[in-house]
Motif scaffolding. Structure first.
Motif, PDB file in Angstrom:
ATOM      1  N   SER A  47       0.791  -1.332  -0.214  1.00  0.00           N
ATOM      2  CA  SER A  47       0.200   0.058  -0.003  1.00  0.00           C
ATOM      3  C   SER A  47       0.859   1.230  -0.058  1.00  0.00           C
ATOM      4  CB  SER A  47      -1.160  -0.129   1.241  1.00  0.00           C
ATOM      5  OG  SER A  47      -0.293   0.264   2.428  1.00  0.00           O
ATOM      6  N   SER A  48       0.116   2.263  -0.334  1.00  0.00           N
ATOM      7  CA  SER A  48       0.925   3.575  -0.354  1.00  0.00           C
ATOM      8  C   SER A  48       0.132   4.680   0.032  1.00  0.00           C
ATOM      9  CB  SER A  48       1.509   4.052  -1.815  1.00  0.00           C
ATOM     10  OG  SER A  48       0.354   4.164  -2.666  1.00  0.00           O
ATOM     11  N   ALA A  49       0.749   5.917   0.010  1.00  0.00           N
ATOM     12  CA  ALA A  49      -0.297   7.071   0.610  1.00  0.00           C
ATOM     13  C   ALA A  49      -1.602   7.378  -0.321  1.00  0.00           C
ATOM     14  CB  ALA A  49       0.743   8.253   0.496  1.00  0.00           C
ATOM     15  N   ARG A  50      -1.378   6.728  -1.518  1.00  0.00           N
ATOM     16  CA  ARG A  50      -2.482   7.044  -2.327  1.00  0.00           C
ATOM     17  C   ARG A  50      -3.235   5.803  -2.433  1.00  0.00           C
ATOM     18  NH1 ARG A  50      -0.334   9.701  -7.709  1.00  0.00           N
ATOM     19  NH2 ARG A  50       1.051   7.545  -7.674  1.00  0.00           N
ATOM     20  N   ASP A  51      -3.259   4.647  -1.472  1.00  0.00           N
ATOM     21  CA  ASP A  51      -4.040   3.811  -1.502  1.00  0.00           C
ATOM     22  C   ASP A  51      -5.257   3.800  -0.763  1.00  0.00           C
ATOM     23  OD1 ASP A  51      -3.868   0.645  -1.939  1.00  0.00           O
ATOM     24  OD2 ASP A  51      -4.154   0.948   0.373  1.00  0.00           O
ATOM     25  N   ILE A  52      -6.369   3.167  -1.450  1.00  0.00           N
ATOM     26  CA  ILE A  52      -7.545   3.433  -0.655  1.00  0.00           C
ATOM     27  C   ILE A  52      -7.701   2.865   0.601  1.00  0.00           C
ATOM     28  CG2 ILE A  52     -10.118   2.851  -1.052  1.00  0.00           C
ATOM     29  CD1 ILE A  52      -9.877   3.611  -4.042  1.00  0.00           C
ATOM     30  N   GLY A  53      -6.994   1.386   0.506  1.00  0.00           N
ATOM     31  CA  GLY A  53      -7.093   0.799   1.880  1.00  0.00           C
ATOM     32  C   GLY A  53      -6.311   1.676   2.845  1.00  0.00           C
ATOM     33  N   ARG A  55     -20.169  -1.815   6.420  1.00  0.00           N
ATOM     34  CA  ARG A  55     -19.154  -2.177   7.592  1.00  0.00           C
ATOM     35  C   ARG A  55     -18.015  -3.339   6.995  1.00  0.00           C
ATOM     36  NH1 ARG A  55     -23.539  -2.334  11.146  1.00  0.00           N
ATOM     37  NH2 ARG A  55     -23.676  -4.497  11.034  1.00  0.00           N
ATOM     38  N   ARG A  56     -18.684  -4.116   6.319  1.00  0.00           N
ATOM     39  CA  ARG A  56     -17.866  -5.399   5.886  1.00  0.00           C
ATOM     40  C   ARG A  56     -16.925  -4.904   4.816  1.00  0.00           C
ATOM     41  NH1 ARG A  56     -19.638 -11.067   3.201  1.00  0.00           N
ATOM     42  NH2 ARG A  56     -17.608 -11.665   2.725  1.00  0.00           N
ATOM     43  N   ALA A  57     -17.481  -3.776   3.984  1.00  0.00           N
ATOM     44  CA  ALA A  57     -16.578  -3.474   2.906  1.00  0.00           C
ATOM     45  C   ALA A  57     -15.552  -2.435   3.418  1.00  0.00           C
ATOM     46  CB  ALA A  57     -17.360  -2.659   1.899  1.00  0.00           C
ATOM     47  N   LEU A  58     -15.891  -1.628   4.271  1.00  0.00           N
ATOM     48  CA  LEU A  58     -14.898  -0.643   5.165  1.00  0.00           C
ATOM     49  C   LEU A  58     -13.743  -1.480   5.827  1.00  0.00           C
ATOM     50  CD1 LEU A  58     -13.933   2.242   5.879  1.00  0.00           C
ATOM     51  CD2 LEU A  58     -15.744   2.082   7.594  1.00  0.00           C
ATOM     52  N   ARG A  59     -14.327  -2.538   6.364  1.00  0.00           N
ATOM     53  CA  ARG A  59     -13.172  -3.465   7.293  1.00  0.00           C
ATOM     54  C   ARG A  59     -12.386  -4.404   6.315  1.00  0.00           C
ATOM     55  NH1 ARG A  59     -16.234  -8.151   9.387  1.00  0.00           N
ATOM     56  NH2 ARG A  59     -15.739  -8.864   7.135  1.00  0.00           N
ATOM     57  N   ASP A  60     -13.004  -4.804   5.232  1.00  0.00           N
ATOM     58  CA  ASP A  60     -12.067  -5.575   4.463  1.00  0.00           C
ATOM     59  C   ASP A  60     -10.912  -4.855   3.711  1.00  0.00           C
ATOM     60  OD1 ASP A  60     -13.654  -7.802   5.276  1.00  0.00           O
ATOM     61  OD2 ASP A  60     -14.655  -8.010   3.486  1.00  0.00           O
ATOM     62  N   ILE A  61     -11.320  -3.771   3.027  1.00  0.00           N
ATOM     63  CA  ILE A  61     -10.743  -2.917   2.155  1.00  0.00           C
ATOM     64  C   ILE A  61      -9.581  -2.471   3.118  1.00  0.00           C
ATOM     65  CG2 ILE A  61     -10.468  -0.867   0.574  1.00  0.00           C
ATOM     66  CD1 ILE A  61     -13.350  -1.473  -0.318  1.00  0.00           C
ATOM     67  N   SER A  62      -9.706  -2.068   4.420  1.00  0.00           N
ATOM     68  CA  SER A  62      -8.959  -1.687   5.446  1.00  0.00           C
ATOM     69  C   SER A  62      -7.673  -2.489   5.456  1.00  0.00           C
ATOM     70  CB  SER A  62      -9.546  -1.153   6.497  1.00  0.00           C
ATOM     71  OG  SER A  62     -10.403  -0.348   6.406  1.00  0.00           O
ATOM     72  N   VAL A  63      -7.946  -3.691   5.566  1.00  0.00           N
ATOM     73  CA  VAL A  63      -6.883  -4.835   6.002  1.00  0.00           C
ATOM     74  C   VAL A  63      -6.505  -5.650   4.691  1.00  0.00           C
ATOM     75  CG1 VAL A  63      -7.777  -4.765   8.198  1.00  0.00           C
ATOM     76  CG2 VAL A  63      -8.600  -6.460   6.533  1.00  0.00           C
ATOM     77  N   CYS A  64      -6.770  -5.332   3.692  1.00  0.00           N
ATOM     78  CA  CYS A  64      -6.619  -6.110   2.336  1.00  0.00           C
ATOM     79  C   CYS A  64      -4.863  -6.155   2.202  1.00  0.00           C
ATOM     80  CB  CYS A  64      -7.175  -5.706   1.045  1.00  0.00           C
ATOM     81  SG  CYS A  64      -7.107  -6.550  -0.395  1.00  0.00           S
ATOM     82  N   ARG A  65      -4.402  -7.221   2.125  1.00  0.00           N
ATOM     83  CA  ARG A  65      -3.165  -7.446   1.731  1.00  0.00           C
ATOM     84  C   ARG A  65      -2.137  -6.579   2.825  1.00  0.00           C
ATOM     85  NH1 ARG A  65      -2.634  -6.877  -5.000  1.00  0.00           N
ATOM     86  NH2 ARG A  65      -4.507  -8.146  -5.065  1.00  0.00           N
ATOM     87  N   THR A  66      -2.546  -6.713   4.023  1.00  0.00           N
ATOM     88  CA  THR A  66      -1.784  -6.409   5.138  1.00  0.00           C
ATOM     89  C   THR A  66      -1.748  -7.423   6.201  1.00  0.00           C
ATOM     90  OG1 THR A  66      -3.786  -5.819   6.584  1.00  0.00           O
ATOM     91  CG2 THR A  66      -2.622  -4.100   5.149  1.00  0.00           C
ATOM     92  N   GLY A  67      -0.961  -7.392   7.468  1.00  0.00           N
ATOM     93  CA  GLY A  67      -0.733  -8.476   8.216  1.00  0.00           C
ATOM     94  C   GLY A  67      -2.056  -9.073   8.678  1.00  0.00           C
ATOM     95  N   CYS A  84      -8.301  -9.540   0.477  1.00  0.00           N
ATOM     96  CA  CYS A  84      -9.571  -9.623   1.379  1.00  0.00           C
ATOM     97  C   CYS A  84     -10.715 -10.369   0.415  1.00  0.00           C
ATOM     98  CB  CYS A  84     -10.232  -8.156   1.515  1.00  0.00           C
ATOM     99  SG  CYS A  84     -10.733  -7.079   0.171  1.00  0.00           S
ATOM    100  N   ARG A  85     -10.368 -10.394  -1.023  1.00  0.00           N
ATOM    101  CA  ARG A  85     -11.624 -10.777  -1.888  1.00  0.00           C
ATOM    102  C   ARG A  85     -12.879 -10.281  -1.873  1.00  0.00           C
ATOM    103  NH1 ARG A  85     -10.134 -17.206  -2.010  1.00  0.00           N
ATOM    104  NH2 ARG A  85      -7.627 -17.216  -2.337  1.00  0.00           N
ATOM    105  N   ASN A  86     -13.027  -9.188  -1.440  1.00  0.00           N
ATOM    106  CA  ASN A  86     -14.192  -8.450  -1.329  1.00  0.00           C
ATOM    107  C   ASN A  86     -14.482  -7.667  -2.609  1.00  0.00           C
ATOM    108  OD1 ASN A  86     -16.281  -6.030  -1.090  1.00  0.00           O
ATOM    109  ND2 ASN A  86     -16.022  -6.582   1.161  1.00  0.00           N
ATOM    110  N   ARG A  87     -15.705  -7.841  -3.179  1.00  0.00           N
ATOM    111  CA  ARG A  87     -16.048  -7.449  -4.776  1.00  0.00           C
ATOM    112  C   ARG A  87     -15.949  -5.853  -5.023  1.00  0.00           C
ATOM    113  NH1 ARG A  87     -22.275  -8.399  -6.449  1.00  0.00           N
ATOM    114  NH2 ARG A  87     -23.460  -7.985  -4.654  1.00  0.00           N
TER     115      ARG A  87
END
Length: 418
Positions: free
Chosen positions: A18-24, A45-57, A79-82
């Protein structure tokens, strides 16, 4: 900022592609502030949670180690969220590969149906029944008008995908339809459309308007557009008897927007285009130009930009989270699931026979090299030319190892035991 859903410090800092311009990363930094001021449904809530942690520890992962040179890299799970901008590429490639096997080898038009602005708030409040109605009204309009012997006189193949956003992330529901440039006639022969013309868009728009408003009245009479405690006062007024009658009269007096784009002559161009629309999310990371604590700046259209506060950016993004289980890509006419082994097969035979008569050569169906690919690493190599199983330094095969417990977050599954 407090840890979000058991994030590790690595996750909070955006570690993991991720980077400074990453939505997650933006969701991680401003998600808590957004939740304090907004009521969210389960899918938001699920989308906000999933995108926040996608490809992180937070979701776990593994470490690739090169036994030859000792090079190491950490790979975190997605996260595999659509609705996640990072998780659509491989899913899109698999979908396009499957469609290549089914699509007819003919030109296709791109037809777009747009709902009037007066309906946006109502659709946003009753999204599932009204988006279902959008699919039904648009597909029935295409199929009915094309079946008229005075028009085309055949059954079309239609693939439709719903989008709910404009380039500035406002709620803007519309339907993209990929339509065969011709249809299967009543005599089981293939009927080609004009090179540049499929159906009259003004007639199509009027028919679409009538079918949608007829369905809207039916939903209203059935009580499926009921006022709830969360209904805004302006929408509640529209759903009263007098307000609904005024809205219906107003919508009948408007010209509804339907437009057709030039047909695709080559199947390869059609499939590339299809993939762009079927698995698109409201905004991708590459459109974001600048992010700080006060503003998010992103590209819109014609080199223009839009600037929003981070919380407003999150609010607009979550406007486009679809209801649970909602199918956003649907097929009608020849492409409907019930016609795959009957009318679609007959149409393909008719096209091949017609082609053989013209060219003295039988047209072969489009075959994808990726159709049988199931392993994501192999598919990734075919799409990008990058072999992620090879060491980037020496080219040796990488060996996967579990991450250490200090790298994984409490939410992640425990590393496999040796």
């Amino acid at each position: 900022m407090s840890p979000f859903h058991g994030e590790s410090p690595a996750c909070q800092s955006g570690r993991g592609h991720s980077s400074a311009r990453d939505i997650g990363a933006l969701f991680r930094r401003h998600g808590d502030e957004f939740r304090k001021g907004h009521a969210l449904g389960a899918m938001e809530r699920r989308a906000l949670r999933d995108i926040s942690v996608c490809r992180t520890g937070a979701l776990g992962g593994h470490r690739d180690v090169c036994p030859s040179c000792g090079c190491e890299r950490e790979i975190f799970n997605s996260c595999r969220n659509r609705h996640c901008p990072k998780c659509q590429a491989l899913r899109q490639a698999r979908w396009v590969s499957a469609r290549k096997q089914r699509a007819l080898p003919v030109r296709h038009f791109h037809v777009v149906f747009t709902l009037p602005a007066e309906l946006r708030e109502l659709v946003q409040l009753h999204e599932e029944p009204l988006l279902d109605l959008l699919f039904a009204a648009a597909s029935q309009s295409l199929l009915q008008l094309a079946s008229d012997p005075k028009r085309l006189g055949g059954t079309l193949g239609v693939t439709a995908v719903v989008h709910t956003w404009g380039r500035n992330l406002i709620f803007h529901p519309h339907l993209h339809c990929i339509v065969t440039a011709g249809g299967l006639g009543s005599d089981l022969a293939w009927v080609d459309s004009s090179e540049k013309y499929l159906l009259p868009v003004k007639v199509l728009g009027a028919l679409f308007r009538g079918k949608f408003l007829d369905g809207l009245v039916r939903l209203f009479d059935q009580g499926r557009l009921a006022v709830t405690p969360r209904t805004p006062p302006r929408v509640a007024e529209l759903l009263g008897p007098s307000g609904f009658a005024r809205l219906k009269d107003q919508l009948y007096c408007k010209d509804w927007v339907v437009f057709t784009k030039a047909p695709f002559k080559k199947p390869e161009a059609l499939f590339r285009y299809l993939g762009l629309y079927t698995h698109r999310v409201p905004i991708s990371n590459h459109r974001i130009l600048r992010v700080d604590d006060e503003h998010v700046v992103f590209r819109t259209r014609d080199k223009k930009t839009c600037q929003l506060a981070p919380v407003e950016f999150i609010r607009r993004f979550l406007l486009h989270v679809l209801p649970r289980g909602f199918v956003k890509v649907r097929h009608f006419g020849l492409y409907a699931a019930g016609n795959v082994n009957s009318k679609l097969a007959t149409a393909r035979t008719a096209i091949e026979r017609q082609t053989a008569e013209c060219d003295n050569a039988k047209s072969e169906p489009v075959v994808s090299d990726q159709a049988a690919v199931s392993d994501w690493r192999t598919l990734f190599r075919q799409l990008t030319g990058i072999d992620i199983a090879a060491c980037p330094k020496c080219g040796s095969r990488l060996v996967s190892q579990p991450l250490s417990r200090s790298t994984c977050c409490p939410r992640a599954p425990p590393p496999p035991q040796p």
